[in-house]
Every structure is written in structure tokens, then in C-alpha cells.
Design a protein around this motif. Structure first.
Motif, PDB file in Angstrom:
ATOM      1  N   ILE A   1      52.066  67.672   6.624  1.00  8.67           N
ATOM      2  CA  ILE A   1      51.677  66.768   5.531  1.00  8.67           C
ATOM      3  C   ILE A   1      51.122  65.473   6.124  1.00  8.67           C
ATOM      4  O   ILE A   1      51.759  64.851   6.982  1.00  8.67           O
ATOM      5  N   PHE A   2      49.941  65.084   5.694  1.00  6.45           N
ATOM      6  CA  PHE A   2      49.339  63.793   6.048  1.00  6.45           C
ATOM      7  C   PHE A   2      49.449  62.856   4.844  1.00  6.45           C
ATOM      8  O   PHE A   2      49.193  63.259   3.703  1.00  6.45           O
ATOM      9  N   GLN A   3      49.819  61.614   5.112  1.00  8.06           N
ATOM     10  CA  GLN A   3      49.815  60.592   4.071  1.00  8.06           C
ATOM     11  C   GLN A   3      48.446  59.922   4.063  1.00  8.06           C
ATOM     12  O   GLN A   3      48.057  59.284   5.029  1.00  8.06           O
ATOM     13  N   VAL A   4      47.695  60.107   3.009  1.00  9.22           N
ATOM     14  CA  VAL A   4      46.333  59.602   2.919  1.00  9.22           C
ATOM     15  C   VAL A   4      46.303  58.444   1.912  1.00  9.22           C
ATOM     16  O   VAL A   4      46.824  58.566   0.798  1.00  9.22           O
ATOM     17  N   ALA A   5      45.693  57.330   2.293  1.00  8.31           N
ATOM     18  CA  ALA A   5      45.514  56.183   1.383  1.00  8.31           C
ATOM     19  C   ALA A   5      44.078  55.702   1.520  1.00  8.31           C
ATOM     20  O   ALA A   5      43.663  55.264   2.600  1.00  8.31           O
ATOM     21  N   PHE A   6      43.314  55.801   0.456  1.00  8.70           N
ATOM     22  CA  PHE A   6      41.930  55.338   0.481  1.00  8.70           C
ATOM     23  C   PHE A   6      41.886  53.819   0.278  1.00  8.70           C
ATOM     24  O   PHE A   6      42.658  53.256  -0.488  1.00  8.70           O
ATOM     25  N   ALA A   7      40.967  53.161   0.973  1.00  7.44           N
ATOM     26  CA  ALA A   7      40.815  51.711   0.840  1.00  7.44           C
ATOM     27  C   ALA A   7      39.683  51.344  -0.111  1.00  7.44           C
ATOM     28  O   ALA A   7      39.779  50.368  -0.859  1.00  7.44           O
ATOM     29  N   LYS A   8      38.623  52.112  -0.095  1.00  8.20           N
ATOM     30  CA  LYS A   8      37.454  51.798  -0.910  1.00  8.20           C
ATOM     31  C   LYS A   8      37.430  52.679  -2.154  1.00  8.20           C
ATOM     32  O   LYS A   8      37.524  53.905  -2.069  1.00  8.20           O
ATOM     33  N   ALA A   9      37.306  52.041  -3.299  1.00  7.84           N
ATOM     34  CA  ALA A   9      37.241  52.780  -4.552  1.00  7.84           C
ATOM     35  C   ALA A   9      35.940  53.581  -4.626  1.00  7.84           C
ATOM     36  O   ALA A   9      34.898  53.166  -4.105  1.00  7.84           O
ATOM     37  N   ASN A  10      36.003  54.714  -5.301  1.00  6.66           N
ATOM     38  CA  ASN A  10      34.824  55.564  -5.524  1.00  6.66           C
ATOM     39  C   ASN A  10      35.110  56.395  -6.765  1.00  6.66           C
ATOM     40  O   ASN A  10      35.472  57.571  -6.694  1.00  6.66           O
ATOM     41  N   PRO A  11      34.986  55.759  -7.963  1.00  2.84           N
ATOM     42  CA  PRO A  11      35.413  56.411  -9.207  1.00  2.84           C
ATOM     43  C   PRO A  11      34.622  57.683  -9.511  1.00  2.84           C
ATOM     44  O   PRO A  11      33.497  57.879  -9.037  1.00  2.84           O
TER      45      PRO A  11
END
Length: 334
Positions: free
Chosen positions: A9-19
Motif C-alpha cells: 500500500i502506498f499513501q498518495v497525497a496530491f498537491a495540485k488540484a485537477n478537478p
């Protein structure tokens, strides 16, 4: 990571929004040193919305928003210089913790202040403070800086949620167009960023003792403008002294060391722009100072019919008119 029992399992957190309908894609592949080479896995498109509103962001002219880049405070671009006295549009955004603009929040009222010690922040065009636009999550402040130098802006909330304040990139303010001459007398200092242009009181001067004054070309807010004027005519309203005369002013500044009034009292010093090729002619500098009588050095006799004329060295005895005729044996006042 190394798979365990075929999974991890990788914990992924995006920084830049891309709706949506756009979004980001996650790709997983084996490393170069892996014991097994597997086909790359590609996720479905993941829409990413801005996070919860957290902070304000200040952008100055020529800067653009770089959402997701926390290291540069979500902005980039070479800052454009401000010109003293002219509108300089500053944008304030409401963003999440990663500098994604977040319009889906209660919009606060924001106050913008500068480190320019002489500007009037309540006069910023568009209002100050003002509420951010709920459609865009931002507002534009028409700032007017007045003092040459390097300054910055700070945006903070005045009502609504207390979001984190922000300090802008430094802004260089350059002088505006030359508009006037400014005289600085002994005892005074130039005070850039103000209409008067000086601080301090002029020192009293002594009749018959020359002193030096500085003359500057400035913009309307008394910031020195490095330009030339030839000639600048410097003179006083003392009817008996010798006017300092015409000078070539270069680099925005001139030192005049032959100001030598003779008449005690309040004297006015004037500097006029007589540069015929200059456009436009600059407003004259007008300054007043007190002239004190010099040390006692002679006795003056004033006879009936004569009038003392202080300061007039062309009169041998400092008097005008001729003495009245007196009668032998009659006393008279001298």
C-alpha cells in the motif's frame, strides 16, 4: 517498496488540484533492480479538488499562480517595478494549504497593507479592506505606493474565518515623472514619499555669511529623479544681495554654495526651471528662512531727513535721502 504476499500500500497525497472531468493518474512499475519485471499498472483518472481553505496568497504584477508548489509559495514570475503614484494591481487569493485557489468557502474580508511608510492604504482603488469574490476566491487591490525603495505587501483577514496571512515578494518602487524642483536648506532633510518633500526646520542664517542649499528634481511625491535641467535660476527676494545665478543641474541634484543674503528678516529662496527644451517646465522650489543680523561692527548715524536702509551695501552710510537743513542754535535729534 517491496511487495509482500503480492501486494503493498502506498499513501498518495496530491498537491495540485485537477478537478473532474480531468484528474491525475497513478502509475506503478517495477524498479530497475527488481528481481521480477512486471507490466506497468496505470490507474483510472482521479479528479482532485482543492483542499479546505487555509491561507491567503498575494500575487503582484507579472506573477502567476503555481498551485501545488509550496516551496515557492505557489507563485512565480519576475516582479514588475511599481512607479510612485501610479496604480499597482495586487491580487489576493484564498487557497488551500497547497496554494490551490479555493472559491468554495466562506469569503473573508481582507486588508492589504504595504511596508511603504508614506502610502495611504485606505485609498487603494477597489476598496481596502474588501471581500474576496466568491466566484473566483480572489480580489484585486489597486495599490498606490509613493516612496521609492523596496517594499512588500501583507494580506490578512479582518472578518470571517481567520485564514493564514501572506507576505508578498519584494517590490521595487521607482520615481514617477519629474514634476518639480525641491530645495533643502541647512537643518532640513529630504523626505521622499511626501508632497512637502522635507522634514525639519531651516536653520537661521547670518547676514553676509554665505551658506549652501541642495536643489533636487523630484516627482510629485519628492522622490529624486535622475535627470538634468539647464539652466536652473536660483535667486532670493532680498533686494540687496547678489543672486546665486544660473546653474546646470545634472543627475537630479545640485548644490548651491553662494547664497548670501544681506537683509535681516524672513527671506525667500526660489529655484526656477528655465530649461527651454525641458518638457514640461518643472514647478519652482520656494523656501523661506530667517536671516539674523551679523555681529556688531560699526556705528551708523541717521540724520533728520535720512532713512536707514539695512542690507544695502551700495549706500556708503546705509541711508537714503539727504539730511534736512538745520538752523544754527536749534537742537535736533540724531
Amino acid at each position: 517498496q517491496t511487495l509482500s504476499a503480492g501486494t503493498t500500500i502506498f499513501q498518495v497525497a496530491f498537491a495540485k488540484a485537477n478537478p473532474g472531468p480531468s484528474g491525475w493518474i497513478v502509475t506503478a512499475s517495477t524498479t530497475a533492480g527488481s528481481a521480477t519485471s512486471l507490466a506497468t499498472g496505470v490507474s483510472a483518472t482521479i479528479p482532485v479538488n482543492p483542499g479546505a481553505a487555509a491561507k491567503l496568497q498575494v500575487l503582484v504584477p507579472n506573477q502567476i499562480s503555481v498551485p501545488g508548489n509550496v516551496a515557492i509559495k505557489g507563485r512565480s514570475g519576475a516582479v514588475v517595478n511599481a512607479v510612485a503614484g501610479l496604480t499597482y494591481n495586487v491580487t489576493v487569493n484564498l487557497t488551500d494549504a497547497f496554494y490551490n485557489v479555493q472559491p468554495n468557502a466562506a469569503m473573508p474580508s481582507v486588508h492589504l497593507v504595504s511596508s511603504d511608510p508614506n502610502d495611504t492604504e485606505s485609498s487603494y482603488i477597489g476598496g481596502n479592506p474588501q471581500s474576496l469574490n466568491p466566484a473566483t476566491g480572489s480580489a484585486t487591490f489597486g495599490a498606490i505606493l509613493v516612496t521609492s525603495g523596496t517594499w512588500n505587501f501583507t494580506a490578512s483577514t479582518t472578518s470571517g474565518a481567520a485564514y493564514q496571512s501572506d507576505v508578498s515578494t519584494n517590490v521595487t518602487v521607482v520615481p514617477g515623472a519629474p514634476t518639480k524642483l525641491l530645495t533643502i536648506l541647512p537643518g532640513q532633510s529630504i523626505f521622499a514619499g511626501t508632497l512637502a518633500g522635507y522634514s525639519g526646520q531651516a536653520n537661521p542664517q547670518t547676514a553676509g555669511t554665505a551658506f549652501t542649499a541642495s536643489i533636487y528634481v523630484t516627482d510629485q511625491y519628492s522622490n529624486i529623479v535622475s535627470t538634468g535641467r539647464n539652466p536652473v535660476f536660483v535667486h532670493t527676494d532680498d533686494p540687496y544681495d547678489t543672486d546665486p545665478g544660473n546653474f546646470n543641474l545634472t543627475g537630479g541634484t545640485l548644490s548651491v554654495n553662494n547664497i548670501n543674503p544681506f537683509l535681516a528678516g524672513v527671506t525667500t529662496l526660489i529655484a526656477d526651471d528655465e530649461n527651454a527644451s525641458g518638457s514640461p517646465i518643472l514647478t519652482s522650489a520656494v523656501s523661506t528662512f530667517t536671516v539674523l543680523a551679523a555681529a556688531a561692527s560699526k556705528i551708523q548715524l541717521v540724520l533728520p531727513g535720512e532713512t536707514p536702509v539695512p542690507g544695502n551695501l551700495s549706500l556708503p552710510r546705509g541711508v537714503s535721502s539727504t539730511p534736512s537743513t538745520e538752523l544754527a542754535g536749534n537742537a535736533f535729534s540724531v
